[in-house]
Motif scaffolding. Structure first.
Motif, PDB file in Angstrom:
ATOM      1  N   ILE A  59      -8.375  -4.521   2.578  1.00 29.44           N
ATOM      2  CA  ILE A  59      -9.554  -3.757   2.172  1.00 29.44           C
ATOM      3  C   ILE A  59      -9.432  -3.425   0.682  1.00 29.44           C
ATOM      4  N   VAL A  60     -10.352  -3.969  -0.094  1.00 34.54           N
ATOM      5  CA  VAL A  60     -10.364  -3.746  -1.547  1.00 34.54           C
ATOM      6  C   VAL A  60     -11.449  -2.723  -1.861  1.00 34.54           C
ATOM      7  N   VAL A  61     -11.051  -1.610  -2.481  1.00 35.54           N
ATOM      8  CA  VAL A  61     -11.990  -0.514  -2.727  1.00 35.54           C
ATOM      9  C   VAL A  61     -12.169  -0.296  -4.218  1.00 35.54           C
ATOM     10  N   ALA A  62     -13.411  -0.349  -4.668  1.00 34.73           N
ATOM     11  CA  ALA A  62     -13.714  -0.119  -6.082  1.00 34.73           C
ATOM     12  C   ALA A  62     -13.687   1.373  -6.372  1.00 34.73           C
ATOM     13  N   THR A  63     -13.102   1.747  -7.496  1.00 30.81           N
ATOM     14  CA  THR A  63     -13.104   3.144  -7.906  1.00 30.81           C
ATOM     15  C   THR A  63     -14.510   3.524  -8.362  1.00 30.81           C
ATOM     16  N   ARG A  64     -14.771   4.815  -8.402  1.00 31.42           N
ATOM     17  CA  ARG A  64     -16.093   5.304  -8.801  1.00 31.42           C
ATOM     18  C   ARG A  64     -15.917   6.398  -9.840  1.00 31.42           C
ATOM     19  N   ASN A  65     -16.650   6.292 -10.937  1.00 32.53           N
ATOM     20  CA  ASN A  65     -16.492   7.235 -12.037  1.00 32.53           C
ATOM     21  C   ASN A  65     -16.737   8.685 -11.623  1.00 32.53           C
ATOM     22  N   GLN A  66     -17.643   8.879 -10.653  1.00 35.77           N
ATOM     23  CA  GLN A  66     -17.979  10.235 -10.240  1.00 35.77           C
ATOM     24  C   GLN A  66     -16.961  10.838  -9.281  1.00 35.77           C
ATOM     25  N   THR A  67     -16.001  10.042  -8.829  1.00 36.81           N
ATOM     26  CA  THR A  67     -15.003  10.510  -7.874  1.00 36.81           C
ATOM     27  C   THR A  67     -13.714  10.881  -8.593  1.00 36.81           C
ATOM     28  N   ASP A  68     -13.189  12.064  -8.303  1.00 37.32           N
ATOM     29  CA  ASP A  68     -11.939  12.513  -8.894  1.00 37.32           C
ATOM     30  C   ASP A  68     -10.827  11.536  -8.512  1.00 37.32           C
ATOM     31  N   PRO A  69     -10.045  11.034  -9.488  1.00 39.88           N
ATOM     32  CA  PRO A  69      -9.002  10.042  -9.188  1.00 39.88           C
ATOM     33  C   PRO A  69      -7.983  10.535  -8.171  1.00 39.88           C
ATOM     34  N   ASP A  70      -7.622  11.794  -8.233  1.00 40.03           N
ATOM     35  CA  ASP A  70      -6.643  12.328  -7.283  1.00 40.03           C
ATOM     36  C   ASP A  70      -7.210  12.341  -5.869  1.00 40.03           C
ATOM     37  N   VAL A  71      -8.476  12.717  -5.756  1.00 37.69           N
ATOM     38  CA  VAL A  71      -9.134  12.725  -4.448  1.00 37.69           C
ATOM     39  C   VAL A  71      -9.196  11.310  -3.890  1.00 37.69           C
ATOM     40  N   PHE A  72      -9.559  10.369  -4.756  1.00 35.44           N
ATOM     41  CA  PHE A  72      -9.662   8.970  -4.348  1.00 35.44           C
ATOM     42  C   PHE A  72      -8.315   8.439  -3.873  1.00 35.44           C
ATOM     43  N   ASN A  73      -7.259   8.692  -4.643  1.00 34.98           N
ATOM     44  CA  ASN A  73      -5.931   8.174  -4.296  1.00 34.98           C
ATOM     45  C   ASN A  73      -5.405   8.797  -3.007  1.00 34.98           C
ATOM     46  N   ARG A  74      -5.679  10.089  -2.801  1.00 36.23           N
ATOM     47  CA  ARG A  74      -5.243  10.747  -1.566  1.00 36.23           C
ATOM     48  C   ARG A  74      -5.954  10.147  -0.354  1.00 36.23           C
ATOM     49  N   LEU A  75      -7.250   9.886  -0.526  1.00 30.40           N
ATOM     50  CA  LEU A  75      -8.004   9.302   0.580  1.00 30.40           C
ATOM     51  C   LEU A  75      -7.530   7.880   0.869  1.00 30.40           C
ATOM     52  N   LEU A  76      -7.192   7.153  -0.183  1.00 32.11           N
ATOM     53  CA  LEU A  76      -6.680   5.791  -0.011  1.00 32.11           C
ATOM     54  C   LEU A  76      -5.384   5.833   0.804  1.00 32.11           C
ATOM     55  N   ASP A  77      -4.492   6.746   0.471  1.00 29.12           N
ATOM     56  CA  ASP A  77      -3.244   6.900   1.218  1.00 29.12           C
ATOM     57  C   ASP A  77      -3.516   7.325   2.659  1.00 29.12           C
ATOM     58  N   GLN A  78      -4.493   8.206   2.831  1.00 27.34           N
ATOM     59  CA  GLN A  78      -4.842   8.678   4.173  1.00 27.34           C
ATOM     60  C   GLN A  78      -5.324   7.534   5.048  1.00 27.34           C
ATOM     61  N   ARG A  79      -6.160   6.673   4.473  1.00 35.77           N
ATOM     62  CA  ARG A  79      -6.672   5.536   5.238  1.00 35.77           C
ATOM     63  C   ARG A  79      -5.549   4.553   5.579  1.00 35.77           C
ATOM     64  N   ARG A  80      -4.610   4.362   4.660  1.00 35.64           N
ATOM     65  CA  ARG A  80      -3.481   3.467   4.939  1.00 35.64           C
ATOM     66  C   ARG A  80      -2.668   3.969   6.128  1.00 35.64           C
ATOM     67  N   GLU A  81      -2.418   5.284   6.150  1.00 38.03           N
ATOM     68  CA  GLU A  81      -1.637   5.863   7.240  1.00 38.03           C
ATOM     69  C   GLU A  81      -2.426   5.866   8.549  1.00 38.03           C
ATOM     70  N   GLU A  82      -3.712   6.162   8.431  1.00 41.79           N
ATOM     71  CA  GLU A  82      -4.567   6.267   9.613  1.00 41.79           C
ATOM     72  C   GLU A  82      -4.722   4.943  10.335  1.00 41.79           C
ATOM     73  N   PHE A  83      -4.884   3.851   9.562  1.00 40.63           N
ATOM     74  CA  PHE A  83      -5.167   2.544  10.154  1.00 40.63           C
ATOM     75  C   PHE A  83      -4.015   1.551  10.014  1.00 40.63           C
ATOM     76  N   HIS A  84      -2.920   1.981   9.395  1.00 39.72           N
ATOM     77  CA  HIS A  84      -1.744   1.115   9.215  1.00 39.72           C
ATOM     78  C   HIS A  84      -2.159  -0.231   8.618  1.00 39.72           C
TER      79      HIS A  84
END
Length: 221
Positions: A134-159
């Motif tokens: 899953i390749v996810v494009a970053t978004r200027n309006q999204t806080d980078p820390d929030v984005f990275n935390r969610l990315l890690d969360q999805r990795r753990e959630e769906f392995h």
């Protein structure tokens, strides 16, 4: 003899109504960052009861516009895999069918940052992750820390493999482009020139005879 390397294929799905430069920049950024062999641009079909949508392009017109937009890039390819009689296909089914038909390919599903936030609400998200990176494009309006935390969360959630695509996010939407054209305002620079000319010649996205006359006379589109 060692096993041959699988071809790395990006998947860019969407209605592409119309396809615009934001789609192309996203596809090219993914192709370069992840060394993809090809990026498949895959227009979604419309259900039979929605084929004649007022103010929208038809299925064949959307396909034509994608074909025109990607013609100059040998790394891009048009796929009609989701243009079927039943209309919209679920992502998990598309990816699973592609994997079954192409065991020599490794798929990278490209999506925007907004989709990462509601990914757990998609139909069969685990099967999507099992079938592709899953390749996810970053978004200027999204806080980078929030984005990275969610990315890690999805990795753990769906392995699974959730990859960050480093690219500037252009806040361009097909809806906004349709509104520009409907109001007789030029969409130049939002669209590849061949697509803009195709829209003008075929009078797409015009809601009235008055707008049609305005665009035709001004040469805008």
């Amino acid at each position: 003899m060692s096993e041959e390397r699988k071809r790395k294929i990006g998947i860019m799905g969407g209605t592409f109504d119309p396809i615009h430069i934001g789609h192309l920049i996203l596809g090219e950024a993914a192709r370069q960052q992840f060394s993809l062999d090809k990026v498949f641009f895959m227009p979604a079909g419309n259900p039979p009861h929605k084929r004649n949508r007022a103010g929208r392009a038809g299925d064949e017109q959307r396909v034509d516009m994608v074909r025109l937009a990607i013609a100059s890039n040998p790394g891009f390819e048009l796929s009609l895999f989701e243009m079927n009689e039943d209309g919209y296909s679920y992502t998990y089914r598309t990816l699973e069918m592609l994997r079954n038909k192409n065991p020599d390919m490794d798929f990278y599903f490209i999506m925007g940052a907004d989709s990462l936030f509601d990914f757990d609400q998609w139909r069969e998200p685990q099967r999507i992750v099992n079938a592709a990176h899953i390749v996810v494009a970053t978004r200027n309006q999204t806080d980078p820390d929030v984005f990275n935390r969610l990315l890690d969360q999805r990795r753990e959630e769906f392995h699974g493999d959730f990859l960050k695509l480093d690219t500037p996010n252009l806040d361009i939407s097909s809806k906004h482009i349709r509104e520009l054209i409907r109001n007789g305002i030029s969409a130049r620079y939002y669209l590849p020139d061949p697509v803009r000319e195709y829209i003008r010649k075929n009078r797409i996205y015009l809601s009235s005879a008055e707008n049609e006359e305005k665009v035709a006379c001004s040469g805008k589109g």
